[in-house]
Scaffold this motif. Structure first.
Motif, PDB file in Angstrom:
ATOM      1  N   VAL A 114     119.680   9.381  -7.299  1.00 30.06           N
ATOM      2  CA  VAL A 114     121.126   9.357  -7.028  1.00 30.06           C
ATOM      3  C   VAL A 114     121.419   8.496  -5.801  1.00 30.06           C
ATOM      4  CG1 VAL A 114     121.512  11.646  -8.008  1.00 30.06           C
ATOM      5  CG2 VAL A 114     121.216  11.410  -5.571  1.00 30.06           C
ATOM      6  N   GLN A 115     120.435   8.380  -4.949  1.00 32.70           N
ATOM      7  CA  GLN A 115     120.594   7.519  -3.780  1.00 32.70           C
ATOM      8  C   GLN A 115     120.666   6.049  -4.212  1.00 32.70           C
ATOM      9  OE1 GLN A 115     117.541   8.353  -0.842  1.00 32.70           O
ATOM     10  NE2 GLN A 115     117.980   6.467   0.266  1.00 32.70           N
ATOM     11  N   GLU A 116     120.161   5.767  -5.407  1.00 37.25           N
ATOM     12  CA  GLU A 116     120.053   4.417  -5.927  1.00 37.25           C
ATOM     13  C   GLU A 116     119.247   3.547  -4.977  1.00 37.25           C
ATOM     14  OE1 GLU A 116     124.020   3.300  -7.085  1.00 37.25           O
ATOM     15  OE2 GLU A 116     124.093   4.915  -8.562  1.00 37.25           O
ATOM     16  N   ALA A 117     118.154   4.128  -4.525  1.00 42.79           N
ATOM     17  CA  ALA A 117     117.269   3.410  -3.613  1.00 42.79           C
ATOM     18  C   ALA A 117     116.617   2.241  -4.346  1.00 42.79           C
ATOM     19  CB  ALA A 117     116.197   4.363  -3.091  1.00 42.79           C
ATOM     20  N   ARG A 118     116.438   1.133  -3.630  1.00 43.51           N
ATOM     21  CA  ARG A 118     115.774  -0.023  -4.247  1.00 43.51           C
ATOM     22  C   ARG A 118     114.302  -0.065  -3.878  1.00 43.51           C
ATOM     23  NH1 ARG A 118     119.360  -4.986  -2.816  1.00 43.51           N
ATOM     24  NH2 ARG A 118     117.755  -6.115  -3.978  1.00 43.51           N
ATOM     25  N   LEU A 119     113.942   0.747  -2.869  1.00 45.55           N
ATOM     26  CA  LEU A 119     112.540   0.848  -2.482  1.00 45.55           C
ATOM     27  C   LEU A 119     112.226   2.331  -2.313  1.00 45.55           C
ATOM     28  CD1 LEU A 119     109.823  -0.199  -1.285  1.00 45.55           C
ATOM     29  CD2 LEU A 119     110.984  -0.332   0.926  1.00 45.55           C
ATOM     30  N   ILE A 120     111.219   2.812  -3.014  1.00 43.00           N
ATOM     31  CA  ILE A 120     110.822   4.214  -2.845  1.00 43.00           C
ATOM     32  C   ILE A 120     109.494   4.259  -2.110  1.00 43.00           C
ATOM     33  CG2 ILE A 120     110.088   6.327  -4.029  1.00 43.00           C
ATOM     34  CD1 ILE A 120     112.053   5.738  -6.219  1.00 43.00           C
ATOM     35  N   LEU A 121     109.471   5.020  -1.013  1.00 40.51           N
ATOM     36  CA  LEU A 121     108.236   5.244  -0.276  1.00 40.51           C
ATOM     37  C   LEU A 121     107.803   6.676  -0.552  1.00 40.51           C
ATOM     38  CD1 LEU A 121     109.458   3.780   3.144  1.00 40.51           C
ATOM     39  CD2 LEU A 121     108.203   2.568   1.350  1.00 40.51           C
TER      40      LEU A 121
ATOM     41  N   LEU B 206     113.561   1.034 -14.103  1.00 41.74           N
ATOM     42  CA  LEU B 206     114.680   0.643 -13.240  1.00 41.74           C
ATOM     43  C   LEU B 206     114.336  -0.543 -12.346  1.00 41.74           C
ATOM     44  CD1 LEU B 206     115.905   4.171 -12.079  1.00 41.74           C
ATOM     45  CD2 LEU B 206     116.645   2.843 -14.054  1.00 41.74           C
ATOM     46  N   GLY B 207     113.071  -0.922 -12.345  1.00 37.23           N
ATOM     47  CA  GLY B 207     112.655  -2.048 -11.511  1.00 37.23           C
ATOM     48  C   GLY B 207     112.619  -1.727 -10.030  1.00 37.23           C
ATOM     49  N   THR B 208     112.636  -0.432  -9.699  1.00 36.31           N
ATOM     50  CA  THR B 208     112.574  -0.036  -8.295  1.00 36.31           C
ATOM     51  C   THR B 208     111.174  -0.310  -7.741  1.00 36.31           C
ATOM     52  OG1 THR B 208     114.058   1.764  -8.907  1.00 36.31           O
ATOM     53  CG2 THR B 208     113.059   1.876  -6.724  1.00 36.31           C
ATOM     54  N   THR B 209     111.134  -0.870  -6.542  1.00 34.73           N
ATOM     55  CA  THR B 209     109.851  -1.078  -5.884  1.00 34.73           C
ATOM     56  C   THR B 209     109.322   0.272  -5.412  1.00 34.73           C
ATOM     57  OG1 THR B 209     110.830  -3.112  -5.053  1.00 34.73           O
ATOM     58  CG2 THR B 209     108.691  -2.468  -4.141  1.00 34.73           C
ATOM     59  N   VAL B 210     108.055   0.555  -5.663  1.00 35.94           N
ATOM     60  CA  VAL B 210     107.485   1.844  -5.262  1.00 35.94           C
ATOM     61  C   VAL B 210     106.220   1.611  -4.444  1.00 35.94           C
ATOM     62  CG1 VAL B 210     106.470   4.008  -6.063  1.00 35.94           C
ATOM     63  CG2 VAL B 210     108.410   3.029  -7.295  1.00 35.94           C
ATOM     64  N   ILE B 211     106.177   2.226  -3.278  1.00 37.55           N
ATOM     65  CA  ILE B 211     104.943   2.217  -2.491  1.00 37.55           C
ATOM     66  C   ILE B 211     104.513   3.669  -2.340  1.00 37.55           C
ATOM     67  CG2 ILE B 211     103.866   1.597  -0.309  1.00 37.55           C
ATOM     68  CD1 ILE B 211     106.015  -0.522   0.036  1.00 37.55           C
ATOM     69  N   VAL B 212     103.350   3.972  -2.880  1.00 34.39           N
ATOM     70  CA  VAL B 212     102.930   5.362  -2.871  1.00 34.39           C
ATOM     71  C   VAL B 212     101.557   5.470  -2.210  1.00 34.39           C
ATOM     72  CG1 VAL B 212     102.254   5.033  -5.288  1.00 34.39           C
ATOM     73  CG2 VAL B 212     102.301   7.325  -4.355  1.00 34.39           C
TER      74      VAL B 212
END
Ligand SMILES: Nc1ncnc2c1ncn2[C@@H]1O[C@H](COP(=O)(O)OP(=O)(O)O)[C@@H](O)[C@H]1O
Ligand SMILES: [Mg+2]
Lengths: 264, 274
Positions: free
Chosen positions: B168-175, B202-208
């Motif tokens: 819902v935040q519509e984050a473009r980068l998820i850490l 969604l094409g969101t960048t994810v760094i996990v």
């Protein structure tokens, strides 16, 4: 004193001992000094025991002839306590947050804490007398007095709760880009709310007790009545009023204890 | 392709003489899913917290840029770091939900930056906003618990709620900082699948960040390995053999390898319609 006495190095012990003796001697001196000032006359209690018994006897049976007046004044007392407490809670919420070291920088919480210390340090009776000068005799002066004093107390209790929160949910809120105010509303307050409510109810109980006393300096409620009948040597009436105060305070204690239990 | 994250010469010293981050340089393109690998104490959390602007690097050291805007530079946070954080979703090892609030409110906090302050103060959200929140909860598969307090849910469910918050935040980068370290294998797989799906659909960048190399292999094309605050490997997980791990980490390598992998393939899940 077998194993232990061996374990302790012998040298410091005598010093420790004399230190303690000096401490006790000082305490005795202070007590003796205060004896004079406090005009202590314990023998009078025995010598005048006959008078005391008669004095106590005058209280019984209690005289409930004017119970309508007492009841309506008792209700005024509870009303004073209610408004004094509610206004204090409303003010203590922001002031409590503003005196929490984990929420605001030192240049904010230090001054706020000092002001709250002042509100707390001065008894509600003193505030009542001051407010009577400002707004005249009557219940409103009592409300103002309780408000100021209780704000000081609740702000401190509220901020202690805030300083004990788990910081992780707050960081969770922060991570969304929320504002500092939103961090407090969504991250801090839900954590402290049960404790805050419990403190507020407890202060309400205490304020019903205090409200019956601030009346004695003229700030409305049952205290005014109590002051008048004691001065008029109407001990049977005094007894009736005291019984009503005890019953009311106990009832409110019981009810609020119930509510607090339900909340935690 | 646009750059999601660019870190230059970032160092951090908590205790003098011991660098938690040591001249880290890292570039992540938009749409990538990257695993940050490292034994415990290697600096994964510290690095992610620097990217989100929770902590500042050493004075005079390097910079962190997210989506072409500075999060911090020379040991100072950017003035508009809160505005930039709205673009960055953070998923914590311990979930960091507010236990006494219902799931819906927890998830709705993700959109506080789009809600006018006079409404957010009273926790007043519109129908549309609540609808968006329910959609996000459905996307991560926990919509039937929407009204429950967060503290009443299992760890895996709480973690998925935290992911819903980033939706819902519509984050473009998820850490995501060790998002599965406190979960059992089945819950861990669901959480990793959800993150992978968000990245893919969604094409969101994810760094996990993780400390299990086998899970890294399953989900990512790129692994960045940290050791004592330094980037010691950056490449495909396939080349990160046990032998190489032993070379890098010494005895600590067992922590990265020995983990029991969550077996079996994922059950079909609802698609991530946006
Ligand atoms: N707030 C802090 N204060 C002091 N030292 C810290 C702090 N945070 C992390 N460290 C140190 O930085 C190093 C890296 O820690 P961390 O980033 O938590 O590692 P990881 O997440 O990979 O397990 C550790 O040596 C840790 O002790
Ligand atoms: Mg960590």
């Amino acid at each position: 004193m077998t194993d232990l006495a061996i374990a302790i190095p012998p040298a410091p012990r005598p010093a420790h001992h004399t230190g303690r003796l000096i401490g006790w001697a000082l305490l005795c001196l202070v007590l003796a000094w205060a004896w004079r000032g406090a005009d202590m006359r314990p023998l009078d209690l025995f010598r005048d025991s006959g008078n005391m018994a008669q004095f106590a006897g005058d209280f019984f049976p209690p005289n409930f002839r004017d119970w309508r007046i007492y009841l309506s004044e008792m209700i005024v007392t509870v009303q004073i306590a209610l408004w004094g407490t509610v206004l204090a809670v409303v003010c203590a919420v922001p002031l409590g947050v503003l005196s929490s070291a984990n929420i605001v920088p030192a240049w904010v919480y230090q001054p706020v804490r000092r002001v709250m210390d002042a509100c707390r340090a001065i008894n509600e009776m003193v505030f009542a007398m001051l407010f009577i000068v400002a707004v005249g005799l009557g219940p409103f002066a009592g409300v103002l007095a309780l408000w100021v004093h209780t704000t000081g107390i609740l702000a401190k209790l509220f901020s202690e709760a805030v300083e004990a929160i788990d910081p992780r949910p707050v960081e969770g809120i922060r991570s969304t880009g929320a504002s500092p105010l939103e961090e407090v509303i969504y991250g801090v307050i839900p954590q402290v709310l049960p404790l805050w409510i419990s403190y507020s109810l407890y202060r309400f109980e205490s304020n019903v007790r205090s409200a019956s006393v601030v009346g004695m300096v003229g700030a409305g409620g049952i205290g005014v009545v109590l002051y008048e009948i004691i001065r008029g040597f109407q001990y049977a009436d005094t007894c009736a009023v005291m019984i009503m105060i005890v019953v009311t305070v106990s009832l409110i204690d019981l009810i609020s204890a119930r509510i607090r239990k339900g909340l935690i | 392709m646009a750059i999601a994250l660019e870190i230059r010469q970032l160092s951090k010293t908590f205790t003098p003489g011991q660098k938690a981050l040591d001249n880290v340089n890292l570039r992540v393109d938009e749409g990538e899913m990257v695993v940050l690998l490292g034994a415990s104490g290697s600096g994964k959390s510290t690095l992610l917290r620097h990217i989100a602007g929770f902590v500042c690097g050493d004075a005079g050291s390097g910079s962190v840029k997210v989506l072409d805007r500075y999060v911090q530079r020379d040991g100072k946070l950017a003035r508009d770091v809160r505005a930039l954080r709205t673009q960055i979703g953070f998923v914590f090892q311990q979930f960091n939900l507010v236990g006494r609030l219902p799931l819906t409110t927890n998830v709705l906090t993700g959109m506080l930056h789009r809600v006018p302050p006079w409404r957010s103060v009273f926790k007043w959200f519109t129908r549309d906003e609540r609808q968006r929140c329910m959609a996000a909860l459905a996307q991560v598969g926990i919509d039937k618990y929407a009204a429950q307090r967060a503290s009443t849910l299992s760890g895996g469910q709480q973690q998925r709620a935290a992911i819903a918050r980033t939706l819902v935040q519509e984050a473009r980068l998820i850490l995501a900082d060790e998002p599965i370290a406190s979960l059992d294998p089945a819950a861990a797989r669901k959480v990793m699948d959800t993150l992978a799906r968000i990245n893919r659909e969604l094409g969101t960048t994810v760094i996990v960040s993780l400390h299990q190399v086998d899970i890294a292999m399953r989900y990512c094309q790129r692994v960045v390995a940290l050791h004592q605050g330094r980037v010691v490997y950056d490449g495909t997980p396939a080349r990160l053999t046990p032998a190489l791990l032993h070379d890098i980490y010494g005895p600590l390598a067992t922590e990265l390898i020995a983990h029991g992998a969550p077996e079996a393939q994922a059950a079909p899940q609802p698609a991530l319609a946006h």
